[in-house]
Motif scaffolding. Structure first.
Motif, mmCIF file in Angstrom:
data_model
loop_
_atom_site.group_PDB
_atom_site.id
_atom_site.type_symbol
_atom_site.label_atom_id
_atom_site.label_comp_id
_atom_site.label_asym_id
_atom_site.label_seq_id
_atom_site.Cartn_x
_atom_site.Cartn_y
_atom_site.Cartn_z
ATOM 1 N N UNK A 102 50.571 -26.742 -8.945
ATOM 2 C CA UNK A 102 50.772 -28.406 -8.489
ATOM 3 C C UNK A 102 51.317 -28.978 -8.222
ATOM 4 N N UNK A 103 52.540 -28.854 -7.996
ATOM 5 C CA UNK A 103 53.908 -29.263 -6.901
ATOM 6 C C UNK A 103 54.989 -28.041 -6.322
ATOM 7 N N UNK A 104 54.623 -27.951 -4.919
ATOM 8 C CA UNK A 104 55.038 -26.634 -4.358
ATOM 9 C C UNK A 104 55.537 -27.558 -2.995
ATOM 10 N N UNK A 105 56.254 -26.467 -2.527
ATOM 11 C CA UNK A 105 57.125 -26.632 -1.122
ATOM 12 C C UNK A 105 56.138 -25.712 0.259
ATOM 13 N N UNK A 106 55.724 -24.842 -0.382
ATOM 14 C CA UNK A 106 55.101 -24.123 0.505
ATOM 15 C C UNK A 106 54.336 -23.340 -0.594
ATOM 16 N N UNK A 107 53.416 -22.662 0.666
ATOM 17 C CA UNK A 107 52.152 -21.663 -0.258
ATOM 18 C C UNK A 107 51.293 -20.362 0.459
ATOM 19 N N UNK A 108 51.341 -19.649 0.452
ATOM 20 C CA UNK A 108 50.523 -18.156 1.008
ATOM 21 C C UNK A 108 48.842 -17.646 0.066
ATOM 22 N N UNK A 109 48.403 -17.614 1.127
ATOM 23 C CA UNK A 109 46.715 -16.816 0.573
ATOM 24 C C UNK A 109 46.885 -15.781 0.980
ATOM 25 N N UNK A 110 45.882 -14.737 -0.609
ATOM 26 C CA UNK A 110 45.920 -13.865 -0.244
ATOM 27 C C UNK A 110 44.698 -12.867 -0.411
ATOM 28 N N UNK A 111 43.951 -12.647 0.201
ATOM 29 C CA UNK A 111 42.753 -12.016 0.304
ATOM 30 C C UNK A 111 42.704 -10.735 0.237
ATOM 31 N N UNK A 112 41.601 -10.152 -0.269
ATOM 32 C CA UNK A 112 40.781 -8.517 -1.060
ATOM 33 C C UNK A 112 41.565 -8.266 -1.716
ATOM 34 N N UNK A 113 42.452 -9.067 -3.156
ATOM 35 C CA UNK A 113 43.103 -8.125 -3.766
ATOM 36 C C UNK A 113 42.678 -7.231 -4.761
ATOM 37 N N UNK A 114 43.494 -6.043 -5.310
ATOM 38 C CA UNK A 114 43.347 -5.688 -6.635
ATOM 39 C C UNK A 114 44.343 -4.754 -6.946
ATOM 40 N N UNK A 115 44.224 -4.698 -8.569
ATOM 41 C CA UNK A 115 45.440 -4.454 -9.246
ATOM 42 C C UNK A 115 45.084 -3.001 -9.728
ATOM 43 N N UNK A 116 45.926 -1.881 -9.901
ATOM 44 C CA UNK A 116 45.666 -0.209 -10.117
ATOM 45 C C UNK A 116 47.297 -0.712 -11.474
ATOM 46 N N UNK A 117 47.019 -0.968 -12.622
ATOM 47 C CA UNK A 117 47.634 -1.205 -13.405
ATOM 48 C C UNK A 117 48.213 0.224 -14.367
ATOM 49 N N UNK A 118 49.446 0.173 -14.963
ATOM 50 C CA UNK A 118 49.989 1.313 -15.557
ATOM 51 C C UNK A 118 50.043 1.404 -17.167
ATOM 52 N N UNK A 119 49.916 2.813 -17.083
ATOM 53 C CA UNK A 119 49.194 2.400 -18.896
ATOM 54 C C UNK A 119 50.632 1.755 -19.870
ATOM 55 N N UNK A 120 50.741 1.207 -21.130
ATOM 56 C CA UNK A 120 51.288 0.367 -21.025
ATOM 57 C C UNK A 120 52.437 1.611 -22.679
ATOM 58 N N UNK A 121 53.990 1.136 -22.162
ATOM 59 C CA UNK A 121 54.471 1.647 -23.064
ATOM 60 C C UNK A 121 54.365 1.087 -24.137
ATOM 61 N N UNK A 122 54.686 1.174 -25.381
ATOM 62 C CA UNK A 122 55.555 1.127 -26.920
ATOM 63 C C UNK A 122 55.560 1.461 -27.373
ATOM 64 N N UNK A 123 56.435 0.990 -28.625
ATOM 65 C CA UNK A 123 58.007 1.973 -29.066
ATOM 66 C C UNK A 123 58.215 0.743 -30.339
#
Length: 161
Positions: free
Chosen positions: A113-134
């Motif tokens: 809502x309130x920002x000094x500047x921003x960046x648009x990024x495109x064609x994103x995808x995420x490779x997630x790692x397995x979660x560590x539980x302890x």
């Protein structure tokens, strides 16, 4: 000796004239279509448009110079989301996969809502790692982290404050 009081006063004044330093935590990652996930995103890369590297140019007598490559538009970096008891991040991942796995996003220096500047990024995808539980770790929330791959072509968002 260059560290005289008068010289250092000049250097300090020049640094102060540039303004306050940007704080790393004053940022927000907002996936388009999943705007609520901005509140769970802990860590993300901020793109920089720069050269993709150097091209070595051989010269006479065994010398070598460099020439800049084209701008780097394909980027990657670490990203992490806090998970909730209701599994908001898992649901986000499932929704991404059901919709082709790719999305666009905006990164803000400030909030959405309130920002000094921003960046648009495109064609994103995420490779997630397995979660560590302890079982012994009673003091840390669950983080889903991985690597985000995206494109940035210098599409900046002008600030609104």
């Amino acid at each position: 000796m260059i560290s005289t009081g008068n010289y250092l006063k000049t250097v300090l004044g020049t640094v102060q004239a540039m303004g306050d330093k940007a704080i790393s935590s004053d940022g927000m990652f907002v996936p388009v279509g999943y705007e609520d996930m901005r509140l769970l995103c802990k860590q993300f890369p901020q793109p920089v448009l720069s050269s993709n590297g150097e091209i070595p140019i051989p010269g006479p007598l065994g010398t070598e110079t460099f020439q800049s490559q084209q701008a780097k538009i394909n980027h990657q970096g670490q990203i992490a989301f806090y998970e909730t008891e209701d599994g908001h991040v898992q649901n986000f991942i499932r929704s991404l996969q059901a919709n082709g796995g790719r999305f666009d996003a905006a990164i803000y220096h400030g909030t959405m809502e309130q920002y000094k500047r921003g960046w648009r990024i495109t064609d994103c995808f995420i490779q997630f790692e397995d979660v560590d539980r302890d079982w012994e770790n009673r003091s840390q929330v669950i983080l889903l982290s991985g690597t985000i791959f995206f494109h940035y072509t210098g599409d900046d968002i002008p600030g609104n404050i």
